[in-house]
Enzyme design. Structure first.
Site, PDB file in Angstrom:
ATOM      1  N   GLN A 189      -5.173  -1.398   9.519  1.00  0.00           N
ATOM      2  CA  GLN A 189      -4.954  -2.717   8.914  1.00  0.00           C
ATOM      3  C   GLN A 189      -5.558  -3.801   9.814  1.00  0.00           C
ATOM      4  OE1 GLN A 189      -3.386  -3.203   5.842  1.00  0.00           O
ATOM      5  NE2 GLN A 189      -3.989  -5.337   6.039  1.00  0.00           N
TER       6      GLN A 189
ATOM      7  N   LYS B 157       0.835  -1.208   0.000  1.00  0.00           N
ATOM      8  CA  LYS B 157       0.000   0.000   0.000  1.00  0.00           C
ATOM      9  C   LYS B 157       0.867   1.254   0.000  1.00  0.00           C
ATOM     10  CE  LYS B 157      -3.917  -2.285   2.187  1.00  0.00           C
ATOM     11  NZ  LYS B 157      -4.657  -2.573   3.422  1.00  0.00           N
TER      12      LYS B 157
ATOM     13  N   ASP C  47     -11.243   3.026   3.604  1.00  0.00           N
ATOM     14  CA  ASP C  47     -11.595   1.609   3.453  1.00  0.00           C
ATOM     15  C   ASP C  47     -13.113   1.417   3.361  1.00  0.00           C
ATOM     16  OD1 ASP C  47      -9.387   0.033   3.113  1.00  0.00           O
ATOM     17  OD2 ASP C  47      -9.044  -0.361   5.246  1.00  0.00           O
TER      18      ASP C  47
END
Lengths: 302, 302
Positions: free
Chosen positions: A95, A51, A118
């Site tokens: 995460q 990422k 997200d």
């Protein structure tokens, strides 16, 4: 036909680089992502590395906040509060999974919905459900792009989704049945008793379970399209391979199309995150312009 | 078997009266509902009247805010802002639909999620999606109560829902496929091409479309349970009758159970609203204790 996301991901990256350059000429700040890392999983480390690399490669910025197993939930929530009001930070992601003594849901809910790239905050889930999405979760968005890229006409047809996670199966079941796609949608999971009889009626199958080669012997519709979201690493005779949830070799001769693993949905997931980050930073980009239909050539595998 | 919601609604009302009395002894204020009314529909007037009557009958309070067609969106949003911070108001609902020059979604989103007793705010929709519901929308909650009351064991079985509205079909599709119920769920709608072949596989059918007797000739599973959410008023030869979306007479001999219209889901919708209002006002009540299983007697119709 084997569906690849590699070319499409490159197209979208190119498009994002242009949008970023244009926006910065007009005075917009480079989008900056904060990544919260609180677990010991080696896989998470690889994902985070990818990422950050993609962020910098495309002209965005990323900052990593790693926590030790001794850090408390309070500490991470205090960081989230700071990041929420930090004007230099446009996107925040945590995460998953996180340490067991933290509460993943509480952290997701503490992130400002306007920075939740997200797309997992309840407000963003709710907006998605109301057909007013702010950020579409990354994997579902990648799958929609893949379907649009290959120009499958799925209006009114039947989608079968295996896996009800809040990251993939659940939001996808909502997106596919909304007015833009108008599909009939069946959502099944590990407790479903009769899912194999429902598979036989599906025009589109999406398998997101995380079990290698779960789907292979089913009676599939002749012209079905199969999207394999599984990424299962296996070690056999000292050789590590990545397997999907679908046994592609067995299934390919029977169906119209099946996505590759690796190289199918995977490459689209990270670029989808960067797209959401650009949206969060106020760059003008639309979902539709990202997945312009594929121009087929003679060189394409049949 | 014909499924009636009348007895269950009475049970729940009785339970709520007890909870309200106990809470008020301990110093809790009577729950108060604010109803925003901005449309010309005679049906809406009837619904509102019923809601206010049920509120006062059970020991809650209700205040009606009616707007004329000349009122602006700004005026109603100003009222919502005031109600959001008014400590005497515990629940706010906006009777849908609203005048065309208003924006129903904008009004729903302006209501504080903690007072959104209809459960239609994006945050509440998102919490529902994450299996952490604050308020379950009234009709879906009524249907779940009805299924629990009759003790149908639907774990792992297949639910087919016709109608994707954000008030009924959509939230129900989510609730039924979550861990508590573990159903496989198919959601279809007016654009679905193949829904009749999916109906044949359904153990539970929920029809929420608003078209009289839409479902009658289908090949239904022998032991299917059918929940009819439709309330369609028709006028024939000067006589007004209420018809469901299902032709109960034709279907009843073929299936295990079908809900009545009227008297099936309907009576549970308003009591579900009062339940949410009690929750909003801080009264300790749980969804499970509301729908204690039915005690069958010899007098029950077979």
């Amino acid at each position: 036909m084997l569906l690849s996301g590699l070319g499409l991901a490159q197209n979208i990256e190119q498009k994002l680089i242009e949008i970023l350059a244009k926006g910065q000429k007009q005075g917009l700040a480079p989008p900056k992502l904060a990544i919260i890392h609180g677990n010991d999983s080696p896989a998470s480390k690889i994902y985070i590395k990818k990422k950050i690399e993609k962020c910098t490669q495309l002209g965005c910025q990323a900052e990593l906040f790693s926590f030790s197993p001794f850090s408390t939930k309070k500490e991470v929530l205090e960081l989230v509060s700071k990041l929420n009001v930090d004007q230099k930070i446009h996107g925040i992601l945590c995460q998953l999974p996180v340490f067991k003594h933290w509460d993943g849901n509480e952290i997701l809910q503490a992130i400002s919905p306007k920075k939740d790239v997200d797309g997992l905050h309840p407000e963003n889930m709710g907006l998605l459900l109301m057909e007013k999405p702010r950020f579409i979760p990354c994997t579902p968005q990648g799958i929609l792009w893949l379907l649009d890229f290959y120009q499958f006409n799925l209006q009114g047809k039947h989608a079968f989704i295996l896996g009800r996670s809040s990251i993939v199966g659940r939001p996808l079941s909502i997106l596919l049945s909304q007015k833009k796609r108008n599909m009939s949608v069946t959502l099944c999971h590990s407790y479903s008793k009769n899912w194999r009889s429902l598979v036989a009626l599906a025009d589109l199958l999406i398998v997101a379970v995380g079990k290698p080669h779960l789907l292979s012997e089913e009676t599939l519709k002749k012209d079905a399209i199969v999207i394999d979201v599984g990424v299962n690493s296996t070690l056999e005779n000292g050789i590590s391979t990545t397997l999907g949830d679908v046994d592609t070799q067995k299934i390919e001769p029977k169906v119209a199309a099946v996505s590759q693993v690796p190289g199918g949905v995977g490459p689209l997931t990270i670029v989808s995150l960067i797209y959401n980050l650009c949206l969060a930073a106020g760059y003008p980009c639309t979902q539709t312009e990202m997945a312009k239909p594929k121009v087929f050539s003679d060189k394409d595998p049949k």
